[in-house]
Motif scaffolding. Structure first.
Motif, mmCIF file in Angstrom:
data_model
loop_
_atom_site.group_PDB
_atom_site.id
_atom_site.type_symbol
_atom_site.label_atom_id
_atom_site.label_comp_id
_atom_site.label_asym_id
_atom_site.label_seq_id
_atom_site.Cartn_x
_atom_site.Cartn_y
_atom_site.Cartn_z
ATOM 1 N N ASN A 65 60.913 26.891 7.921
ATOM 2 C CA ASN A 65 61.213 28.321 8.028
ATOM 3 C C ASN A 65 59.999 29.066 8.565
ATOM 4 O OD1 ASN A 65 63.767 27.943 6.773
ATOM 5 N ND2 ASN A 65 62.722 27.891 4.793
ATOM 6 N N PRO A 66 60.184 29.955 9.539
ATOM 7 C CA PRO A 66 59.041 30.692 10.093
ATOM 8 C C PRO A 66 58.492 31.709 9.093
ATOM 9 C CG PRO A 66 61.078 31.393 11.153
ATOM 10 C CD PRO A 66 61.432 30.263 10.231
ATOM 11 N N LEU A 67 57.187 31.659 8.875
ATOM 12 C CA LEU A 67 56.522 32.609 7.981
ATOM 13 C C LEU A 67 55.781 33.685 8.761
ATOM 14 C CD1 LEU A 67 54.994 30.118 5.394
ATOM 15 C CD2 LEU A 67 57.078 31.474 5.159
ATOM 16 N N ARG A 68 55.016 33.275 9.766
ATOM 17 C CA ARG A 68 54.217 34.184 10.585
ATOM 18 C C ARG A 68 54.312 33.751 12.040
ATOM 19 N NH1 ARG A 68 54.333 36.190 6.309
ATOM 20 N NH2 ARG A 68 52.657 36.599 4.861
ATOM 21 N N THR A 69 54.355 34.730 12.928
ATOM 22 C CA THR A 69 54.277 34.480 14.357
ATOM 23 C C THR A 69 52.978 35.099 14.843
ATOM 24 O OG1 THR A 69 56.671 34.515 14.600
ATOM 25 C CG2 THR A 69 55.380 34.876 16.592
ATOM 26 N N LEU A 70 52.181 34.319 15.553
ATOM 27 C CA LEU A 70 50.883 34.764 16.043
ATOM 28 C C LEU A 70 50.928 34.834 17.558
ATOM 29 C CD1 LEU A 70 48.817 32.318 13.821
ATOM 30 C CD2 LEU A 70 49.420 34.680 13.299
ATOM 31 N N CYS A 71 50.574 35.990 18.110
ATOM 32 C CA CYS A 71 50.610 36.185 19.562
ATOM 33 C C CYS A 71 49.281 36.740 20.039
ATOM 34 C CB CYS A 71 51.707 37.161 19.941
ATOM 35 S SG CYS A 71 53.365 36.613 19.541
ATOM 36 N N GLY A 80 49.707 39.351 14.237
ATOM 37 C CA GLY A 80 50.514 38.543 13.337
ATOM 38 C C GLY A 80 51.767 39.291 12.926
ATOM 39 N N TYR A 81 52.911 38.631 13.075
ATOM 40 C CA TYR A 81 54.200 39.233 12.770
ATOM 41 C C TYR A 81 54.863 38.466 11.635
ATOM 42 C CZ TYR A 81 53.566 41.348 17.365
ATOM 43 O OH TYR A 81 53.070 42.036 18.430
ATOM 44 N N LYS A 82 55.713 39.167 10.894
ATOM 45 C CA LYS A 82 56.489 38.545 9.825
ATOM 46 C C LYS A 82 57.623 37.746 10.447
ATOM 47 C CE LYS A 82 59.491 40.965 7.561
ATOM 48 N NZ LYS A 82 60.160 41.921 6.684
ATOM 49 N N GLY A 83 57.847 36.537 9.957
ATOM 50 C CA GLY A 83 58.965 35.728 10.422
ATOM 51 C C GLY A 83 58.707 35.052 11.753
ATOM 52 N N GLY A 84 59.789 34.758 12.469
ATOM 53 C CA GLY A 84 59.693 33.967 13.685
ATOM 54 C C GLY A 84 59.741 34.749 14.977
ATOM 55 N N GLU A 85 59.850 36.069 14.918
ATOM 56 C CA GLU A 85 59.931 36.884 16.128
ATOM 57 C C GLU A 85 58.768 37.852 16.203
ATOM 58 O OE1 GLU A 85 62.147 36.400 18.533
ATOM 59 O OE2 GLU A 85 62.962 34.753 17.343
ATOM 60 N N ALA A 86 58.361 38.185 17.420
ATOM 61 C CA ALA A 86 57.255 39.109 17.656
ATOM 62 C C ALA A 86 57.808 40.485 17.999
ATOM 63 C CB ALA A 86 56.359 38.577 18.762
ATOM 64 N N GLU A 87 58.301 41.192 16.974
ATOM 65 C CA GLU A 87 58.834 42.535 17.152
ATOM 66 C C GLU A 87 57.850 43.527 16.560
ATOM 67 O OE1 GLU A 87 62.602 42.603 15.224
ATOM 68 O OE2 GLU A 87 63.415 40.969 16.427
ATOM 69 N N VAL A 172 45.255 36.810 -2.533
ATOM 70 C CA VAL A 172 45.502 36.753 -1.091
ATOM 71 C C VAL A 172 46.614 35.749 -0.799
ATOM 72 C CG1 VAL A 172 43.776 34.999 -0.586
ATOM 73 C CG2 VAL A 172 44.385 36.647 1.159
ATOM 74 N N ASP A 173 47.435 36.083 0.175
ATOM 75 C CA ASP A 173 48.557 35.241 0.567
ATOM 76 C C ASP A 173 48.036 33.998 1.283
ATOM 77 O OD1 ASP A 173 51.081 34.333 1.250
ATOM 78 O OD2 ASP A 173 51.272 35.688 2.948
ATOM 79 N N HIS A 174 48.455 32.832 0.836
ATOM 80 C CA HIS A 174 47.993 31.576 1.431
ATOM 81 C C HIS A 174 48.460 31.434 2.876
ATOM 82 C CE1 HIS A 174 47.315 29.496 -2.726
ATOM 83 N NE2 HIS A 174 46.735 30.672 -2.636
ATOM 84 N N ALA A 175 49.643 31.965 3.202
ATOM 85 C CA ALA A 175 50.137 31.915 4.578
ATOM 86 C C ALA A 175 49.262 32.770 5.496
ATOM 87 C CB ALA A 175 51.588 32.372 4.643
ATOM 88 N N LEU A 176 48.755 33.881 4.995
ATOM 89 C CA LEU A 176 47.838 34.709 5.783
ATOM 90 C C LEU A 176 46.563 33.938 6.076
ATOM 91 C CD1 LEU A 176 46.848 37.397 7.046
ATOM 92 C CD2 LEU A 176 46.022 38.001 4.769
ATOM 93 N N VAL A 177 46.012 33.265 5.075
ATOM 94 C CA VAL A 177 44.791 32.480 5.261
ATOM 95 C C VAL A 177 45.033 31.365 6.284
ATOM 96 C CG1 VAL A 177 43.143 30.927 4.128
ATOM 97 C CG2 VAL A 177 43.870 33.024 2.981
ATOM 98 N N ALA A 178 46.160 30.665 6.172
ATOM 99 C CA ALA A 178 46.482 29.616 7.133
ATOM 100 C C ALA A 178 46.595 30.188 8.542
ATOM 101 C CB ALA A 178 47.765 28.908 6.732
ATOM 102 N N ALA A 179 47.208 31.352 8.689
ATOM 103 C CA ALA A 179 47.325 31.991 10.013
ATOM 104 C C ALA A 179 45.960 32.336 10.576
ATOM 105 C CB ALA A 179 48.199 33.238 9.904
#
Length: 186
Positions: A65-71, A80-87, A172-179
């Motif tokens: 499942n997509p957690l963060r999208t990095l562009c 960094g965006y929430k989920g799988g889309e860069a909106e 701190v959110d672990h997904a943020l650290v990973a991103a």
């Protein structure tokens, strides 16, 4: 599960170690993986291309499942965006390089959504050495997380293909650290 929360309380009173590697049987070739101490994939990163840019990474959980999208934007800042889309409505943080030398990188992380008339101050700072896979992530004066190579006895030169990410207890959110580690390594 709400992925929009950047900061959440954790019940862990001990640091969490994740092992970062591109070579793992459960990962497609070239994808970066974050593994727990048992070797299970916690996060994985895939490269996806957009019509206008090929600088898009998607951080997925173990189930895919997509957690963060990095562009990477044209100005050189990561977003960094929430989920799988860069909106634009899903933008949760942006990262700006303040120092980019051959051996040293410094990044400033700004959490989006805080409306203020004052000049923006960074919420996190990341300082490190990409070649050595070594960095620290700071929130103010506190170290939130750090990476390091895995040294072994009688091995004078550690391998750089796999390294340790230690996330210290806190909120701190672990997904943020990973991103942030994905952006640091790019």
């Amino acid at each position: 599960m709400d992925n929009s929360v950047l900061i959440h309380p954790t019940s862990s009173e001990i640091p969490v170690d994740l092992f970062v590697s591109k070579k793992h049987p459960g990962l497609p070739r070239g994808d970066l993986g974050f593994l727990d101490s048992s070797g299970n994939v916690v996060y994985k990163v895939t490269h996806q291309s957009l019509k206008s840019s090929s600088n898009k990474r998607v951080l997925l959980d173990a189930a895919g499942n997509p957690l963060r999208t990095l562009c990477l934007s044209n100005s050189g800042c990561w977003q960094g965006y929430k989920g799988g889309e860069a909106e634009d409505s899903q933008l949760i943080f942006r990262v700006q390089r303040t120092k980019n030398k051959l051996t040293r990188v410094e990044l400033e992380v700004f959490i989006v959504g805080e409306i203020s008339t004052e000049p923006a101050t960074c919420d996190f700072k990341l300082k490190g050495f990409p070649f050595q896979k070594s960095c620290n992530i700071y929130s103010g004066n506190l170290i939130v997380a750090q990476t390091s190579l895995m040294y072994k006895l009688h091995q004078p030169f550690p391998k750089r293909g796999k390294f340790r990410l230690t996330i210290f207890p806190g909120s701190v959110d672990h997904a943020l650290v990973a991103a942030l580690i994905v952006i640091f390594l790019d």
